[in-house]
Structures are given as C-alpha cells and as structure tokens.
Design an enzyme around this catalytic site. Sequence first.
Site, PDB file in Angstrom:
ATOM      1  N   ALA A  30      10.931 -14.659   5.402  1.00 50.01           N
ATOM      2  CA  ALA A  30       9.869 -15.544   5.885  1.00 50.01           C
ATOM      3  C   ALA A  30      10.365 -16.983   6.024  1.00 50.01           C
ATOM      4  O   ALA A  30      11.400 -17.223   6.632  1.00 50.01           O
ATOM      5  CB  ALA A  30       8.652 -15.440   4.955  1.00 50.01           C
ATOM      6  N   SER A  31       9.663 -17.940   5.408  1.00 50.06           N
ATOM      7  CA  SER A  31       9.936 -19.355   5.682  1.00 50.06           C
ATOM      8  C   SER A  31      11.203 -19.893   5.051  1.00 50.06           C
ATOM      9  O   SER A  31      11.564 -21.059   5.293  1.00 50.06           O
ATOM     10  CB  SER A  31       8.738 -20.207   5.248  1.00 50.06           C
ATOM     11  OG  SER A  31       7.664 -20.027   6.131  1.00 50.06           O
ATOM     12  N   ILE A  32      11.897 -19.099   4.245  1.00 49.68           N
ATOM     13  CA  ILE A  32      13.233 -19.534   3.824  1.00 49.68           C
ATOM     14  C   ILE A  32      14.125 -19.660   5.053  1.00 49.68           C
ATOM     15  O   ILE A  32      15.139 -20.365   5.040  1.00 49.68           O
ATOM     16  CB  ILE A  32      13.832 -18.542   2.800  1.00 49.68           C
ATOM     17  CG1 ILE A  32      12.962 -18.507   1.542  1.00 49.68           C
ATOM     18  CG2 ILE A  32      15.254 -18.925   2.420  1.00 49.68           C
ATOM     19  CD1 ILE A  32      13.421 -17.493   0.503  1.00 49.68           C
TER      20      ILE A  32
END
Length: 556
Positions: A165-167
């Site tokens: 995801a947002s990593i």
Amino acid sequence: MYRLLSAVTARAATTGGCAWGCGRRAVHQRAGLPPLGPGWVGGLGLGLGLALGVKLAGGLRGASPAPPAAAPDPEAPPQAEPLQPLEQPLAPWSPQTPAPPHARHFARAIDSSRDLLHRIKDEVGAPGIVVGVSVDGKEVWSEGLGYADVENRVPCKPETVMRIASISKSLTMVAIAKLWEAGKLDLDIPVQHYVPEFPEKEYEGEKVSVTTRLLISHLSGIRHYEKDMKKVKEEKAYKALKMMKGLMESDQEKELKEKGGKSNEKNDFAKAKVEQDSETKGRNSKPCKKKNDFEQGELYLKEKFENSIESLRLFKNDPLFFKPGSQFLYSTFGYTLLAAIVERASGYKYLDYMQKIFHDLDMLTTVQEENEPVIYNRARFYVYNKKKRLVNTPYVDNSYKWAGGGFLSTVGDLLKFGNAMLYGYQVGLFKNSNENLLPGYLKPETMLMIWTPVPNTEMSWDKEGKYAMAWGVVEKKQTYGSCRKQRHYASHTGGAVGASSVLLVLPEELDADALNNKVPPRGIVVSIICNMQSVGLNNTALKIALEFDKDRSDVP
C-alpha cells in the site's frame, strides 16, 4: 519402516499372498523338510525389515564417512544437524529453518513480540500477518502467523508477498531524491515544467503553483479519494477546533500550576465560558458524516492504465481543495502526478526506473501489482462482509496509483529498504572515524531533508509526529525528568483493499563511543504486512522495535 513391514505382512495375508505362501509351503514339504509353522510369514517380514534396515544404515554411513561405531541405539533420538553460520545480512529465514545466530541474543524480544502479534491478529481477526526485524543491518527475526491463503490453507512465511500500500510512497521518494541529487529535477518549480498535461490551477480566483515539494508532503491541495470538497473542509475545520480547544485547556492548566493551583471566581467563570463557547461551536460546526477510504468507488477501480500520464485524467481537472502550502491533505493522487514527473525527468517509464532502483537496493521480490503475472508466494487478500464473514476482496487494478500504493513486497525486502535509508542517514556521522565506509544510496544531506518534519503537516498514525517527505517522523522529546521519553523514529503505514502494512526505522541514539567503534546502519528496523484491511500496525511496530532495542546492549 513400520509401514513397510505392515505392507509386507498385509500382502502375505491376502488371497494372492496365501496362494504364494501355500506354494512355498508345498515346495518345502516336497523337499522333505519339516512343515512350516503358521508364524513363518511374520518371521519373513521381520527378516526383510532387518535386512532393509541394515542396507539403509550402510548407505547412510557411505554418504557421510565416519569412524566405526557401535550398532545404533533404536531408543536414541536423532542427532540434529549443526547450525550453519549466517554471514550475509538480511537473509530470510522461517521458523522451519535454523534461526540466524544473532536471533539467540534476542530470544526474549522475539517471544514478547510474537505474543503481541498473536494478540493483534486475534483482536482484528486477520487471516495472516508477517513480521521482520533487523538490528544494526542484520535480520534477526522474520516469521509468518496465520494463513496467506485461507481457502487452500497456505501458511504465511517470511517469503510471503503482500500489498504494501502506501509504503509505495516512500519507495517513490527514492526515485525523486536520486533525480534531485543528479540535478535532473527541481523540487520548487511548477509541475507543468515537467508535465504540461496537468493544467495550471487557481484557488478562489487566484492563480497558484503546485510544486514537486508540495506534492511529496501532501500540501498541494489535490484531493484524495473523497470528491466532496465541502465534507473535507468541514472535517478539517472540526479537527482544528478540537485541537484548539485542547491547547486552550492545556494552557489554562499550566497557568493554574504556575499560580500554585489557586483560582478565583473570575478565572472559574472565564474558564466555564470558554468551554461553553467551544462546545457550542463544536456542535454547530460538526461535519457531515464523511465516507472512509474503503467506501470510495475509486479505490476499487478495475481499469488498466498504460502509464502515469494517462491516469492523470482521473483528477487533473478537479479543483484544488486548499491553497497549496496552506493545509495538509493526504493525497494518493498527488503521487500519481509525481510518477509522471519521474518519467519526464528521468526519460524512463516510471516502472522501469523503479525496477532499476529495486535492483540497486537488492529488493528482488518487490514488483508492481498486476493480475496476469505469476508471482510466487503471493497472498490472497480478505475483508469481513456485513454479516461479519471472511470473504475475498474484489479484484482491483492499481495501475492508476503505482507510485502511491501499487507495489507488492516481502518483509525482507522492506527491511533492506529501511536499512539502506538508515545507512544513508547515519554514514555522514561515521565518516570522520572510518574513511573506508561506502557511500549511502542517498546522500546524508538528502536523507536529513527527507526525515525532517515539514510545517503544517500531520502524521495520522502517530499524533506526536509530523509528515516529512514521504515518511512520517516523530522527533526526540522529553518533557519531564524520570518520565516518558519520546524516541526519534521514522515510519510509513499503508492501507489498501485487503491489506495493511508498516515500515518503521528506529535509529540508535549515537554517542562518541559508538561513532568510533561501530559502523552504520545502527538501529532497529521493523516491517509488518497483513492480508486484512484497516489494521493499524504502527504502534505495534514501535513496541516491537523498543523490545529489540532493550536487548541490544547484551549483543557482543
């Protein structure tokens, strides 16, 4: 051996076996020998078993030459193979294989952290969760709990691949930083210089500029998944009011303490009036119910976008929700625009440029998520439906947000990435004492810029921190003596359809002795990935990092 003897005996007891036995008995009798007893079959089976056992033992002795020894004791337990030394840092291991030698020093931390993860997993009902921890650049623990695939009962393991995801935003920041270091990208000029397809913007009739730097720190004013500007602004105003109320109460408490706790009627009346006014404003300005991200239709897009420029059409003509630089508004679409900037500044397709970076960082299992390719150890992703039943998540295509939330990875690769960032952050401090150190993937001054909190930003997963440049950062702080000490750390969480994640870096608090006798990276890196959405993992990762930090002093 027991199964082999059973099979021989059973076959002898069948009709065919009896015929064969009767034939042998007839031959025996024709030879003038005494008749065979009824136990001859069992004796034959036992004899065959002993002969086969001797043969196997001889083969094993031949494969591993050893000095002559007495006959093996059938009651003795098998000898375990000696543990092989692990020289390479960050090599993945699983509970089924020998643990790295360093893990022995962290047995207490591992047991404590495993118990914590079991609790979190059970609390949220997650099918599977994988954790990885490194200390000073060496992986000391990685383990999977639960299932990567519930239907086929495939257990999670350190090699399990999940959505991060947002990593992905932190990975994209490396591409931007490399281009900036090479002089190919200016962070402070309008984005139209690189991507003229993105139209110039106005806010309340005033022409404004959106820059790369503002996009990185979510200060551009570009929307997230919520399209209703009114709801977003109302929510922002409500949060600001609550924060202001909290600050006022805190200031009043400090004032009372300074006066020795004494208060007159005038002060009491003023305090009551402030509380009443704040409560009235709060009721009047309470925002309409805003959908969470997982109720937004754009999160479940199934359309395939060929490149970043094409995916800009999803949001490029929408108005800015805030004046650039004035307010923090987390936006994955802002990183879609950053991907387009990377393409134009580098001259490569975004994914090609990122794969080069992954190769340099030795992140060999990190790839963009696509449905068609066969990706070994890829997990399935889950959610609970309205009836609280576990179900598979719907198919989604993340090609519109590669840069902001579209990559797959393992905990091992994330540890490598975290340590590369930590090395670059610290190597400048060690250069004076050790001139033989290799340079970091990013320069120390670049990492310092990336991990410096930016004004007017928020860190939703830890209220004590601020957003920096594609990382959330909490700074070192201690307000009272012999009380809570806030450690400096950097992290980023992720939430996608059917997935949650976190990558946390806890740098060591270095002193002069450490600088003279040790080499970077120095600190704890924790990565956790989970195949269930809406699972907050940052606090868990921080607790795990602190557990391992406690045991570091005992490591030789």
